[in-house]
Design a protein around this motif. Structure first.
Motif, mmCIF file in Angstrom:
data_model
loop_
_atom_site.group_PDB
_atom_site.id
_atom_site.type_symbol
_atom_site.label_atom_id
_atom_site.label_comp_id
_atom_site.label_asym_id
_atom_site.label_seq_id
_atom_site.Cartn_x
_atom_site.Cartn_y
_atom_site.Cartn_z
ATOM 1 N N GLY A 1 32.290 52.744 27.926
ATOM 2 C CA GLY A 1 32.818 53.350 26.713
ATOM 3 C C GLY A 1 31.809 54.119 25.891
ATOM 4 O O GLY A 1 32.141 54.633 24.822
ATOM 5 N N SER A 2 30.564 54.241 26.378
ATOM 6 C CA SER A 2 29.526 54.941 25.617
ATOM 7 C C SER A 2 29.612 56.446 25.834
ATOM 8 O O SER A 2 30.142 56.933 26.839
ATOM 9 N N LEU A 3 29.052 57.199 24.914
ATOM 10 C CA LEU A 3 29.081 58.661 25.001
ATOM 11 C C LEU A 3 28.260 59.178 26.183
ATOM 12 O O LEU A 3 28.615 60.185 26.795
ATOM 13 N N THR A 4 27.167 58.489 26.505
ATOM 14 C CA THR A 4 26.309 58.965 27.600
ATOM 15 C C THR A 4 26.842 58.600 28.971
ATOM 16 O O THR A 4 26.326 59.076 29.980
ATOM 17 N N GLY A 5 27.881 57.747 29.010
ATOM 18 C CA GLY A 5 28.402 57.300 30.297
ATOM 19 C C GLY A 5 29.616 58.060 30.777
ATOM 20 O O GLY A 5 30.230 57.685 31.779
ATOM 21 N N VAL A 6 29.969 59.162 30.096
ATOM 22 C CA VAL A 6 31.173 59.908 30.464
ATOM 23 C C VAL A 6 30.935 60.714 31.738
ATOM 24 O O VAL A 6 29.932 61.419 31.866
ATOM 25 N N SER A 7 31.863 60.573 32.662
ATOM 26 C CA SER A 7 31.816 61.285 33.939
ATOM 27 C C SER A 7 32.963 62.290 33.979
ATOM 28 O O SER A 7 34.088 61.964 33.596
ATOM 29 N N GLY A 8 32.668 63.500 34.432
ATOM 30 C CA GLY A 8 33.697 64.534 34.475
ATOM 31 C C GLY A 8 33.837 65.161 35.841
ATOM 32 O O GLY A 8 32.897 65.156 36.653
ATOM 33 N N PHE A 9 35.013 65.699 36.104
ATOM 34 C CA PHE A 9 35.260 66.450 37.338
ATOM 35 C C PHE A 9 36.211 67.585 36.987
ATOM 36 O O PHE A 9 37.347 67.350 36.591
ATOM 37 N N GLN A 10 35.729 68.816 37.107
ATOM 38 C CA GLN A 10 36.539 69.991 36.768
ATOM 39 C C GLN A 10 36.889 70.761 38.029
ATOM 40 O O GLN A 10 36.038 70.975 38.891
ATOM 41 N N VAL A 11 38.148 71.176 38.143
ATOM 42 C CA VAL A 11 38.589 71.951 39.302
ATOM 43 C C VAL A 11 39.366 73.163 38.821
ATOM 44 O O VAL A 11 40.220 73.077 37.942
ATOM 45 N N HIS A 12 39.035 74.300 39.389
ATOM 46 C CA HIS A 12 39.697 75.577 39.105
ATOM 47 C C HIS A 12 40.546 75.921 40.328
ATOM 48 O O HIS A 12 40.035 76.007 41.447
ATOM 49 N N ILE A 13 41.849 76.071 40.109
ATOM 50 C CA ILE A 13 42.791 76.346 41.196
ATOM 51 C C ILE A 13 43.315 77.760 41.029
ATOM 52 O O ILE A 13 43.709 78.148 39.923
ATOM 53 N N GLY A 14 43.327 78.533 42.107
ATOM 54 C CA GLY A 14 43.768 79.912 41.995
ATOM 55 C C GLY A 14 44.741 80.324 43.082
ATOM 56 O O GLY A 14 44.663 79.857 44.218
ATOM 57 N N ALA A 15 45.654 81.201 42.716
ATOM 58 C CA ALA A 15 46.534 81.809 43.711
ATOM 59 C C ALA A 15 45.748 82.805 44.555
ATOM 60 O O ALA A 15 46.102 83.083 45.694
ATOM 61 N N GLN B 1 41.272 51.807 21.111
ATOM 62 C CA GLN B 1 41.270 50.721 20.139
ATOM 63 C C GLN B 1 40.053 50.857 19.213
ATOM 64 O O GLN B 1 39.180 51.705 19.422
ATOM 65 N N LYS B 2 40.012 50.008 18.185
ATOM 66 C CA LYS B 2 38.922 50.088 17.194
ATOM 67 C C LYS B 2 37.549 50.020 17.856
ATOM 68 O O LYS B 2 36.637 50.801 17.522
ATOM 69 N N SER B 3 37.373 49.111 18.816
ATOM 70 C CA SER B 3 36.067 48.983 19.480
ATOM 71 C C SER B 3 35.724 50.235 20.282
ATOM 72 O O SER B 3 34.556 50.647 20.340
ATOM 73 N N ASP B 4 36.742 50.847 20.898
ATOM 74 C CA ASP B 4 36.511 52.076 21.661
ATOM 75 C C ASP B 4 36.094 53.218 20.746
ATOM 76 O O ASP B 4 35.188 53.995 21.074
ATOM 77 N N LEU B 5 36.744 53.321 19.594
ATOM 78 C CA LEU B 5 36.417 54.375 18.635
ATOM 79 C C LEU B 5 35.016 54.188 18.068
ATOM 80 O O LEU B 5 34.286 55.160 17.845
ATOM 81 N N ASP B 6 34.634 52.937 17.847
ATOM 82 C CA ASP B 6 33.284 52.663 17.338
ATOM 83 C C ASP B 6 32.220 53.073 18.358
ATOM 84 O O ASP B 6 31.203 53.681 17.994
ATOM 85 N N LYS B 7 32.437 52.728 19.629
ATOM 86 C CA LYS B 7 31.477 53.110 20.675
ATOM 87 C C LYS B 7 31.334 54.625 20.777
ATOM 88 O O LYS B 7 30.262 55.143 21.102
ATOM 89 N N ALA B 8 32.438 55.328 20.522
ATOM 90 C CA ALA B 8 32.426 56.784 20.624
ATOM 91 C C ALA B 8 31.988 57.451 19.320
ATOM 92 O O ALA B 8 32.038 58.690 19.213
#
Length: 616
Positions: free
Chosen positions: A58-72, A114-121
């Motif tokens: 739940g920490s800000l530094t632990g966020v993992s992302g995956f972005q995909v661009h789909i095209g015709a 939840q409150k704890s999640d918002l505090d961590k963020a």
């Protein structure tokens, strides 16, 4: 059903999955990418891993992302911003909201706010939507609770059920884009073949996500989207990462050359996947050794090359530093070797999961003495196959170590790859000794035209020879400290590399009358091409020259660079390629665009910077 309602057809769309590093966002992104590539869409992906080994949940530094661009049609980048943002917790929303388009859609799991999640963020209030000023369409659902309800009769424990949350959003996103779930089901059953109960649980959840979208579609203004492929090229396709394509390129080259493939490697992010992939293919004659350190990884590969194999060693920037002594041994012995450098952020251990182009000068000059090596840079995840193949061809045919540069963005990213026909690839013919040389062979006897020495494999009768790190006589092969001989050998090694034929650099866009030429190399191709395309749409006269062959440079390099009134070299370092080109091309003084952020270029920022140069 989705086809009972309005379906809006789009040319392209960008989806970004984000959550805690344990939320399975990379798997979610991979599944959606595979589904899209399999139905004929072009794709470009960007996995954005956290740099922490395992940040607190739940920490800000632990966020993992995956972005995909789909095209015709063909897409060149993962996109600057996303049409759909999935944020699995409060920290993901806080850090990833900046990537969402103003008219996009955001999906959140309300159970993770939840409150704890918002505090961590680090939210200051209990209303993150208002605090961030979110105006986008919001799909807020109690995903965690729905997943637990869905799996309540499976007997799974709470921890195991939570691992399936990512499949719910995959199902929901598949509904948004009118996707058939059959391909996703096949993917999951193959991935969890040894744990069928896990596969079936995930499939159950993915259908629950799709059903949720279907049953609540009245609340979604845009209904569903569809991206139909407009430019279909017949063939078999797969979604492939750059690291996997690189491994396949090595195997293809070994097959074409009729040699065993040997990889000596020491694990390092982000190159280790190449070792993992090649270790799966012993049935194809691939030999892999995980060594105790970087220099031994390189040295074992040199030994395999001496014995007659196609030898490869893989690493990232810090490992190249440690391999350099052994790489020099390959230079002076003139043995074929491919050194794969998957560049990451530095210096030192730097940013292990991030991407840069900061190893260029190290690849070109980072060894003691005069030690020239050919250098090739892959331009995209799918191009990694061709780049690896050509690196092997050059190494084997010109008896030299070759550096193959990729980077974290290219290596971890993926694209829709059309499976190649190897019959269409050039032959690989190493310069083996001939029967006529038997009995009077010298290891530095060279082809007069190419300067390449002839290759004798140990054990061949009549071709006994010794190689080593001390300078050798140019004719006898015996150790020599003669000044004239050393001068001659340095020139011969440099001339051999300089004579290697490489393709001319291609100029895209307004090649004949551009006011500005954009220049780049390696993995920035997609972003620079997209920036050029945007400028052309604005009516600007621009062109792009993008380099894959860096040493030797293409023969038309000077001609191209001097043809245009303004030239800008754009690279993810502080100007290494620009400096190298100034060294090689007389009176070349380009503009420079440099970033060292560990992240890919942003196309809109490139367009703004190039417009500024055009207006000067």
């Amino acid at each position: 059903m989705a086809n009972d309602m309005m379906v809006k057809e789009l040319d392209e769309v960008v989806v970004r999955f984000s959550g805690d590093s344990g939320d399975g966002m990379q798997l979610a992104g991979n599944i959606f990418s595979t589904v899209s590539a399999t139905v004929g869409n072009d794709i470009s992906t960007f996995p954005d891993y956290p740099a922490d080994i395992r940040a607190p949940q739940g920490s800000l530094t632990g966020v993992s992302g995956f972005q995909v661009h789909i095209g015709a049609r063909k897409v060149y980048t993962p996109g600057d911003q996303c049409d759909v943002l999935v944020a699995m917790n409060a920290a993901a929303l806080k850090t990833q909201y900046k990537f969402a388009k103003p008219n996009g859609c955001i999906i959140i799991d309300t159970d993770a706010f939840q409150k704890s999640d918002l505090d961590k963020a680090a939210f200051a209030t209990d209303d993150p939507i208002q605090e961030l000023g979110i105006k986008q369409e919001l799909i807020a659902a109690p995903i965690t609770k729905m997943v637990k309800d869905c799996l309540a009769d499976t007997g799974m424990d709470n921890k195991a059920m939570l691992k399936c949350r990512n499949m719910f959003v995959v199902g929901l996103v598949c509904w948004l884009f009118d996707r058939d779930l059959t391909i996703a089901e096949v993917f999951l059953r193959e991935k969890f073949a040894k744990k069928p109960e896990v596969a079936e649980a995930n499939i159950k959840v993915i259908h629950a996500g799709w059903d949720y979208g279907h049953n609540t579609h009245a609340s979604i203004a845009h209904a569903t989207w569809r991206i139909e492929s407009k430019e279909k090229v017949p063939g078999r396709y797969m979604d492939i990462t750059g690291n996997k394509a690189t491994a396949y390129g090595f195997m293809a080259a070994a097959e074409k050359a009729g040699l065993k493939l040997f990889l000596g490697s020491y694990p390092i992010t982000p190159a280790t996947d190449v070792l993992h992939e090649l270790s799966k293919h012993k049935s194809l004659g691939v030999m892999t050794v995980q060594c105790e350190d970087e220099i031994s990884g390189c040295s074992t590969a040199i030994g395999a090359s001496f014995a007659g194999a196609l030898a490869v060693t893989s690493t990232s920037g810090p490992g190249v530093c440690l391999k350099s002594e052994a790489m020099n041994l390959a230079v002076i012995t003139e043995l074929p070797l491919v050194v794969l450098d998957v560049q990451r952020g530095g210096p030192s251990t730097g940013l292990p999961t991030k991407s840069e182009q900061t190893d260029l000068l190290q690849a070109l000059f980072g060894r003691n003495g005069e030690s020239p090596m050919p250098v090739i840079a892959a331009t995209s995840p799918t191009h990694c196959f061709d780049a690896a193949y050509m690196a092997c061809k050059i190494a084997l045919e010109h008896m030299t170590p070759v550096v193959l540069l990729t980077d974290g963005y290219v290596a971890n990213g993926s694209g829709a790859w059309r499976l190649p026909n190897l019959n269409e690839y050039p032959d690989i013919k190493p310069p083996y000794v001939t029967e006529a040389m038997k009995g009077h062979y010298s290891p530095y006897h060279r082809n007069a035209e190419t300067g390449v020495r002839y290759w004798a494999i140990p054990g061949q009768e009549g071709f006994t020879h010794i190689l080593g790190g001390l300078e050798k006589d140019s004719w006898t092969g015996a150790i020599s400290t003669d000044p004239q001989n050393h001068n001659l050998m340095c020139h011969l090694r440099a001339e051999k590399v300089a004579k290697i034929p490489v393709p001319d650099v291609q100029v895209y866009g307004r090649a004949d009358d551009a006011d500005l030429l954009i220049v780049g190399f390696g993995g920035t191709f997609g972003h620079l091409y997209s920036a050029m395309d945007e400028l052309l749409k604005e009516g600007k006269k621009v062109a792009l020259a993008h380099f894959a062959y860096l040493n030797p440079l293409p023969k038309n390099t000077a001609e191209v660079l001097k043809k245009y009134p303004k030239v800008v070299v754009a690279e993810q370092n502080l100007g290494q390629f620009a400096g190298y080109l100034r060294m090689k091309v007389d009176n070349f003084v380009p503009y420079q665009y440099n970033e060292v952020k560990g992240q890919p270029f942003v196309v809109s920022e490139l367009v703004a910077a190039f417009n500024e140069i055009l207006n000067k």
